[in-house]
Design an enzyme around this catalytic site. Structure first.
Site, PDB file in Angstrom:
ATOM      1  CB  SER A 105     -57.124  23.611  26.808  1.00  0.00           C
ATOM      2  OG  SER A 105     -57.939  22.824  27.281  1.00  0.00           O
ATOM      3  CG  ASP A 207     -61.720  19.994  21.371  1.00  0.00           C
ATOM      4  OD1 ASP A 207     -61.254  19.037  22.022  1.00  0.00           O
ATOM      5  OD2 ASP A 207     -61.370  21.071  21.488  1.00  0.00           O
ATOM      6  CG  HIS A 238     -58.105  19.890  22.866  1.00  0.00           C
ATOM      7  ND1 HIS A 238     -59.052  20.962  23.188  1.00  0.00           N
ATOM      8  CD2 HIS A 238     -57.167  20.227  24.344  1.00  0.00           C
ATOM      9  CE1 HIS A 238     -58.892  21.584  24.329  1.00  0.00           C
ATOM     10  NE2 HIS A 238     -57.698  21.240  24.813  1.00  0.00           N
TER      11      HIS A 238
END
Length: 273
Positions: A105, A207, A238
């Site tokens: 991320s 996600d 995610h």
């Protein structure tokens, strides 16, 4: 030059990435995501260390304490944290021959930033944050204004398909920090073409934090990478490093670092179901 906020994992001597097998010592700096902690990527890090890589796990400024602390950290500090971790990896243990940057991320965003400014041999990314659903919902430019009246909103953490698993992130999302993350992305995107190292990216089909347009930004910007490989993950959300595809991410990361670099190429592969 060791930093108390950096956890160093020494390499196993007999793994596929060990110097005895590769003729080179590989060091990997692995970066956690927004509001999270290194525990969110520890299985990934452990897998690479067991394969023979020396692993550095920095804790980003403002993380691992309380969410209010993030509202006082500028994006530039996160960039400095990662660049310092890359620069100091040689001093955590024995000197390494190659440095890899990896992240989840926002950690993936910071890995790309480091690759644009430091010499690295490979970039490993899981669900990179180059666009944010949160900012899309707020109209893009509201975060710098909202934090003055709304210091935090509900968390974006624990987007994990596997039941009962938590990444240990903050229970609230600091709004000023969202604005800093947006600034980080704005700074990085024009610099993606400076990334020359091979990129291996893992992207979850489901996600709920990062939109698919983030991948479009990466593909369009990383035009000078030596090799681009994309793995799609069909069973994870995610935080895929703690989800059903975690072992697949480890296996393919080890495979990517063990394989010699061939000619420039792009490929998209399906993750296992």
């Amino acid at each position: 030059m060791a930093n108390a906020s950096i956890h160093y994992m020494p390499p196993a001597a007999d793994g596929i990435l060990a110097p005895s097998r590769t003729n080179r010592k590989i060091g990997v700096v692995m970066i956690h995501g927004f509001t999270s902690v290194p525990e969110s990527i520890r299985p990934w890090a452990t897998g690479l260390a067991e394969a023979g890589a020396a692993v550095s796990l920095p804790l980003l400024s403002g993380h691992g304490t309380r969410w209010q602390d993030m509202n006082r950290v500028p994006a530039g500090q996160w960039r400095d944290d990662v660049r310092q971790a890359v620069d100091s990896l040689h001093y955590q243990g024995e000197p390494v021959d190659e440095i890899v940057v990896a992240g989840l991320s926002m950690g993936a965003t910071l890995a790309l930033d480091a690759a644009a400014h430091r010499k690295v041999s490979h970039v490993l990314l899981v669900n990179p944050a180059l666009r944010l659903k949160t900012l899309d919902a707020w109209g893009g430019a509201l975060a710098p204004l909202l934090h003055r009246v709304i210091p935090s909103v509900k968390p974006v953490a624990d987007d994990i398909a596997r039941p009962g698993v938590t990444e240990g992130a903050y229970p609230r999302t600091p709004v000023a920090a969202v604005a800093e993350l947006a600034a980080l992305i704005r700074t990085l995107v024009p610099q993606l073409s400076s990334v020359a190292a091979p990129i291996t990216v893992f992207r979850a089909d489901q996600d709920h934090v990062i939109p698919e347009s983030s991948m479009q930004v990466l593909r369009a910007g990383a035009t000078n990478t030596a090799q681009y490989t994309e793995h799609r993950l069909s069973d994870s959300f995610h935080v895929a490093t703690l989800d059903y595809d975690a072992e697949y991410i480890i296996e393919e990361s080890v495979r990517a670092l063990a394989a010699p670099l061939h000619t420039t190429q792009s490929s998209i592969e399906r993750g296992r179901r």
